[in-house]
Design a protein around this motif. Structure first.
Motif, mmCIF file in Angstrom:
data_model
loop_
_atom_site.group_PDB
_atom_site.id
_atom_site.type_symbol
_atom_site.label_atom_id
_atom_site.label_comp_id
_atom_site.label_asym_id
_atom_site.label_seq_id
_atom_site.Cartn_x
_atom_site.Cartn_y
_atom_site.Cartn_z
ATOM 1 N N ASN A 56 5.317 2.981 48.754
ATOM 2 C CA ASN A 56 5.311 4.020 47.729
ATOM 3 C C ASN A 56 5.720 3.481 46.356
ATOM 4 O O ASN A 56 5.179 3.900 45.347
ATOM 5 C CB ASN A 56 6.228 5.182 48.135
ATOM 6 N N GLY A 57 6.610 2.535 46.303
ATOM 7 C CA GLY A 57 7.088 2.028 45.022
ATOM 8 C C GLY A 57 6.229 0.925 44.441
ATOM 9 O O GLY A 57 6.422 0.516 43.297
ATOM 10 N N TYR A 58 5.262 0.443 45.172
ATOM 11 C CA TYR A 58 4.412 -0.649 44.693
ATOM 12 C C TYR A 58 3.314 -0.117 43.779
ATOM 13 O O TYR A 58 2.963 1.071 43.800
ATOM 14 C CB TYR A 58 3.785 -1.377 45.885
ATOM 15 N N PRO A 59 2.720 -1.007 42.995
ATOM 16 C CA PRO A 59 1.608 -0.584 42.134
ATOM 17 C C PRO A 59 0.403 -0.119 42.958
ATOM 18 O O PRO A 59 0.276 -0.435 44.137
ATOM 19 C CB PRO A 59 1.263 -1.839 41.338
ATOM 20 N N LEU A 60 -0.482 0.602 42.286
ATOM 21 C CA LEU A 60 -1.645 1.189 42.945
ATOM 22 C C LEU A 60 -2.543 0.126 43.573
ATOM 23 O O LEU A 60 -3.052 0.324 44.678
ATOM 24 C CB LEU A 60 -2.443 2.032 41.942
ATOM 25 N N ILE A 61 -2.735 -0.991 42.920
ATOM 26 C CA ILE A 61 -3.646 -2.016 43.435
ATOM 27 C C ILE A 61 -3.153 -2.586 44.761
ATOM 28 O O ILE A 61 -3.934 -2.863 45.665
ATOM 29 C CB ILE A 61 -3.878 -3.135 42.385
ATOM 30 N N ILE A 62 -1.851 -2.713 44.922
ATOM 31 C CA ILE A 62 -1.299 -3.226 46.181
ATOM 32 C C ILE A 62 -1.468 -2.194 47.284
ATOM 33 O O ILE A 62 -1.819 -2.520 48.420
ATOM 34 C CB ILE A 62 0.170 -3.640 45.997
ATOM 35 N N ARG A 63 -1.260 -0.936 46.977
ATOM 36 C CA ARG A 63 -1.439 0.116 47.979
ATOM 37 C C ARG A 63 -2.896 0.218 48.416
ATOM 38 O O ARG A 63 -3.187 0.366 49.600
ATOM 39 C CB ARG A 63 -0.942 1.451 47.437
ATOM 40 N N VAL A 64 -3.807 0.122 47.462
ATOM 41 C CA VAL A 64 -5.231 0.165 47.799
ATOM 42 C C VAL A 64 -5.605 -1.044 48.645
ATOM 43 O O VAL A 64 -6.369 -0.942 49.613
ATOM 44 C CB VAL A 64 -6.095 0.233 46.509
ATOM 45 N N THR A 65 -5.046 -2.209 48.310
ATOM 46 C CA THR A 65 -5.319 -3.418 49.079
ATOM 47 C C THR A 65 -4.822 -3.290 50.510
ATOM 48 O O THR A 65 -5.512 -3.687 51.454
ATOM 49 C CB THR A 65 -4.656 -4.637 48.396
ATOM 50 N N VAL A 66 -3.649 -2.729 50.700
ATOM 51 C CA VAL A 66 -3.111 -2.538 52.045
ATOM 52 C C VAL A 66 -4.001 -1.595 52.846
ATOM 53 O O VAL A 66 -4.305 -1.849 54.017
ATOM 54 C CB VAL A 66 -1.654 -2.019 51.975
ATOM 55 N N VAL A 67 -4.452 -0.528 52.227
ATOM 56 C CA VAL A 67 -5.337 0.417 52.916
ATOM 57 C C VAL A 67 -6.651 -0.259 53.283
ATOM 58 O O VAL A 67 -7.155 -0.105 54.411
ATOM 59 C CB VAL A 67 -5.577 1.674 52.046
ATOM 60 N N MET A 68 -7.214 -1.043 52.379
ATOM 61 C CA MET A 68 -8.477 -1.729 52.644
ATOM 62 C C MET A 68 -8.316 -2.765 53.757
ATOM 63 O O MET A 68 -9.200 -2.895 54.613
ATOM 64 C CB MET A 68 -9.005 -2.390 51.374
ATOM 65 N N VAL A 69 -7.217 -3.499 53.764
ATOM 66 C CA VAL A 69 -6.986 -4.491 54.813
ATOM 67 C C VAL A 69 -6.878 -3.797 56.169
ATOM 68 O O VAL A 69 -7.432 -4.275 57.169
ATOM 69 C CB VAL A 69 -5.726 -5.331 54.494
ATOM 70 N N MET A 70 -6.169 -2.682 56.242
ATOM 71 C CA MET A 70 -6.061 -1.950 57.501
ATOM 72 C C MET A 70 -7.425 -1.419 57.946
ATOM 73 O O MET A 70 -7.756 -1.462 59.131
ATOM 74 C CB MET A 70 -5.062 -0.808 57.362
ATOM 75 N N LEU A 71 -8.209 -0.927 57.000
ATOM 76 C CA LEU A 71 -9.540 -0.424 57.322
ATOM 77 C C LEU A 71 -10.428 -1.551 57.840
ATOM 78 O O LEU A 71 -11.117 -1.398 58.862
ATOM 79 C CB LEU A 71 -10.166 0.234 56.087
ATOM 80 N N PHE A 72 -10.411 -2.689 57.180
ATOM 81 C CA PHE A 72 -11.233 -3.818 57.621
ATOM 82 C C PHE A 72 -10.753 -4.366 58.964
ATOM 83 O O PHE A 72 -11.563 -4.812 59.783
ATOM 84 C CB PHE A 72 -11.256 -4.916 56.575
ATOM 85 N N ALA A 73 -9.449 -4.334 59.213
ATOM 86 C CA ALA A 73 -8.932 -4.773 60.509
ATOM 87 C C ALA A 73 -9.416 -3.842 61.619
ATOM 88 O O ALA A 73 -9.790 -4.304 62.708
ATOM 89 C CB ALA A 73 -7.413 -4.826 60.482
ATOM 90 N N LEU A 74 -9.437 -2.547 61.351
ATOM 91 C CA LEU A 74 -9.936 -1.583 62.326
ATOM 92 C C LEU A 74 -11.426 -1.798 62.583
ATOM 93 O O LEU A 74 -11.875 -1.776 63.735
ATOM 94 C CB LEU A 74 -9.676 -0.153 61.837
ATOM 95 N N ILE A 75 -12.200 -2.019 61.531
ATOM 96 C CA ILE A 75 -13.631 -2.277 61.684
ATOM 97 C C ILE A 75 -13.871 -3.567 62.462
ATOM 98 O O ILE A 75 -14.748 -3.635 63.327
ATOM 99 C CB ILE A 75 -14.319 -2.316 60.299
ATOM 100 N N ALA A 76 -13.096 -4.600 62.191
ATOM 101 C CA ALA A 76 -13.245 -5.869 62.907
ATOM 102 C C ALA A 76 -12.903 -5.695 64.383
ATOM 103 O O ALA A 76 -13.588 -6.232 65.263
ATOM 104 C CB ALA A 76 -12.352 -6.931 62.277
ATOM 105 N N PHE A 77 -11.851 -4.952 64.692
ATOM 106 C CA PHE A 77 -11.483 -4.695 66.078
ATOM 107 C C PHE A 77 -12.595 -3.937 66.802
ATOM 108 O O PHE A 77 -12.960 -4.275 67.933
ATOM 109 C CB PHE A 77 -10.173 -3.909 66.134
#
Length: 97
Positions: free
Chosen positions: A15-36
Motif C-alpha cells: 500500500n505504501g509503495y508507488p503505483l508502478i511497483i504495485r502494478v508490477t506486482v499485480v502483473m507478475v502474479m497474473l503472469f505467474a498464474l497464466i504460466a502455471f
C-alpha cells in the motif's frame, strides 16, 4: 475465505509503495498464474497424446498380421468374411480420445 486473507495482506504490504511497483506486482502474479495454467495444460495435452499413441500402437500390433494376410491373399473376401478373419474387437478400439 483464505484468498481474502492473502489479498488483504498483499494490499497492506504494498500500500505504501508507488503505483508502478504495485502494478508490477499485480502483473507478475497474473503472469505467474497464466504460466502455471499453461504448464498444467501442456502436461494434460501430453498425457492425452500419449494415451492416444499407446492405443494406436496396440491396435496396430493386434491387426498387423491379419491385415498382411488379407492383403496378400489371392482370393477376394466378402465383408462378412473379412469381419470373421479380423475378429474385430470393439472394446480394443474406442472412438474416445
Amino acid at each position: 475465505m483464505y484468498y481474502d486473507y492473502y489479498l488483504y495482506y498483499l494490499s497492506s504490504l504494498y500500500n505504501g509503495y508507488p503505483l508502478i511497483i504495485r502494478v508490477t506486482v499485480v502483473m507478475v502474479m497474473l503472469f505467474a498464474l497464466i504460466a502455471f495454467f499453461g504448464i498444467c495444460r501442456l502436461f494434460f495435452t501430453g498425457y492425452k497424446i500419449n494415451i492416444a499413441a499407446r492405443r494406436k500402437d496396440r491396435v496396430i500390433k493386434e491387426y498387423r498380421d491379419k491385415r498382411h494376410f488379407i492383403m496378400n491373399a489371392e482370393t477376394n473376401y466378402d465383408v462378412h468374411e473379412l469381419e470373421e478373419l479380423l475378429a474385430y474387437n470393439f472394446k480394443l478400439i474406442s472412438l474416445e480420445v
